[in-house]
Motif scaffolding. Structure first.
Motif, PDB file in Angstrom:
ATOM      1  N   LEU A  77       0.822  -1.212   0.000  1.00  0.00           N
ATOM      2  CA  LEU A  77       0.000   0.000   0.000  1.00  0.00           C
ATOM      3  C   LEU A  77       0.859   1.266   0.000  1.00  0.00           C
ATOM      4  O   LEU A  77       0.485   2.265  -0.636  1.00  0.00           O
ATOM      5  N   MET A  78       1.999   1.239   0.685  1.00  0.00           N
ATOM      6  CA  MET A  78       2.863   2.419   0.695  1.00  0.00           C
ATOM      7  C   MET A  78       3.471   2.681  -0.682  1.00  0.00           C
ATOM      8  O   MET A  78       3.605   3.832  -1.104  1.00  0.00           O
ATOM      9  N   LEU A  79       3.864   1.623  -1.370  1.00  0.00           N
ATOM     10  CA  LEU A  79       4.394   1.799  -2.721  1.00  0.00           C
ATOM     11  C   LEU A  79       3.279   2.221  -3.689  1.00  0.00           C
ATOM     12  O   LEU A  79       3.526   3.028  -4.599  1.00  0.00           O
ATOM     13  N   PHE A  80       2.087   1.711  -3.496  1.00  0.00           N
ATOM     14  CA  PHE A  80       0.977   2.032  -4.393  1.00  0.00           C
ATOM     15  C   PHE A  80       0.498   3.472  -4.194  1.00  0.00           C
ATOM     16  O   PHE A  80       0.158   4.167  -5.168  1.00  0.00           O
ATOM     17  N   TYR A  81       0.491   3.930  -2.932  1.00  0.00           N
ATOM     18  CA  TYR A  81      -0.009   5.271  -2.620  1.00  0.00           C
ATOM     19  C   TYR A  81       1.112   6.252  -2.273  1.00  0.00           C
ATOM     20  O   TYR A  81       0.868   7.234  -1.569  1.00  0.00           O
TER      21      TYR A  81
END
Length: 373
Positions: free
Chosen positions: A162-166
């Protein structure tokens, strides 16, 4: 707008530190996986960018580096488990060696004191019963800790994804906290933070590998039993600054004592560990990490102790990168530069007490109206 007095600003800073510390204590089970995922996601950014450069779909570009981390950690766990299995298979020999060591220790105690072997055995049996009672009380706590570990490990891949995606949303959130005129400084701080964390974590992975191979290989050449197990335990514990190396030495000595009735292997293990650690601290690790942010030993030890008391083992491992990131932020913030100086290891050329502004140019007036030279 009128600026707040210095004492008020310092009081607010200290209050903020207390509140942040209280937040970490209360919600460490929630915060530590997020921080760990943040650091790992920064370490994986180069792989993600490389894949996106060649038009790899974003989801695959995120999942692939996460799988690499999982495989690497799985290989370490498999290797460690295999070495522990070898140790367990040698348990009869270990039991025999420990009985010999205890007998020698008992004879030495009898020769230098008035305690007979019977009194010593009574004392050992009493303390053994106390330890068994203590172990029973810790068993339930260990089960809770194990379940928390599974939750920690299970949440990490989700947080990293999620951190890489957002990541763009997170960056926008950070920039919106500052004025437009300060955005260049914020950008520089983000780039340096990314570089520090990436170099530090990648360097630690490389350090675990070469420390295990170098230390374990040298101990094998000297004929030390369980050499690879000592190597991997010391390599992992060495990630904890200062404290980990001491614990690693103690465990290495204990494993060596249980495998032999002679003290010569113990001296060999200590000498090899000292030589490898000197090589690691002064030649290998500084070249691998290459970080320009230097943390003084006092803050490093305090960080490890506080991190361990607040968040356990994960807090001890994350203490150094957290302090390094905080120092980058403090050094670029005018109102917090003194904290950056406190964390750093740049000693002033002379004591601040000798600065002209601090020199006593006359007698000090006391509240009673008297004077003192």
């Amino acid at each position: 707008m009128k600026e707040l007095p210095l004492t008020v600003r310092r009081s607010i800073e200290l209050l903020g530190l207390v509140l942040i510390g209280a937040l970490f204590v209360v919600a460490s089970d929630i915060i530590m996986p997020v921080i760990m995922a943040f650091f790992i996601s920064i370490m994986l950014l180069p792989v993600y960018r490389f894949l996106r450069k060649y038009k790899v779909p974003e989801i695959i570009a995120i999942i692939f580096p996460i799988l690499l981390v999982v495989i690497f950690i799985g290989l370490i766990a498999w290797f460690f488990t295999a070495q522990v299995g070898n140790l367990v298979s040698d348990f009869p020999e270990i039991k025999k060696n420990m009985a010999q060591h205890l007998k020698s220790l008992s004879e030495w105690i009898s020769s230098v004191s008035s305690y007979s072997p019977t009194e010593q055995m009574n004392f050992i049996n009493k303390k053994s019963n106390d330890l068994l009672n203590m172990a029973g009380g810790m068993a339930s706590g260990a089960a809770v800790t194990l379940s928390s570990l599974f939750v920690f490990v299970g949440l990490l891949p989700i947080y990293i994804y999620l951190m890489l995606f957002y990541k763009d949303i997170l960056l926008r959130f950070i920039f919106m906290w500052f004025k437009t005129t300060d955005h260049p400084k914020v950008k520089d701080a983000i780039y340096e933070t990314e570089s520090i964390i990436k170099n530090y974590l990648v360097g630690l992975l490389i350090q675990i590998t070469y420390m295990t191979i170098l230390l374990g290989g040298l101990l094998m050449l000297f004929g030390i039993q369980h050499a690879l197990l000592i190597g991997i335990i010391f390599a992992i514990l060495n990630l904890i600054p200062y404290v980990g190396a001491l614990i690693g030495n103690i465990i290495g000595v204990l494993l060596t004592i249980t495998a032999s009735t002679s003290l010569a292997p113990v001296v060999t293990v200590l000498a090899v560990i000292a030589a490898v650690q000197f090589l690691d601290n002064n030649i290998l690790m500084p070249r691998i990490v290459g970080s320009k942010v230097k943390i003084n030993a006092l803050m490093a030890i305090l960080g490890v102790v506080v991190g361990g008391s607040v968040a356990g083992v994960s807090g001890m491992f994350l203490a150094m990168p957290l302090i390094a990131v905080l120092k980058v932020i403090f050094d670029r913030t005018e109102s917090f530069k003194q904290w950056g100086v406190l964390f750093g290891d740049e000693r002033p050329a002379k004591s601040p007490m000798t600065f002209p502004g601090f020199r006593r140019k006359g007698p000090v007036e006391l509240t009673s109206g008297t004077q003192k030279d």
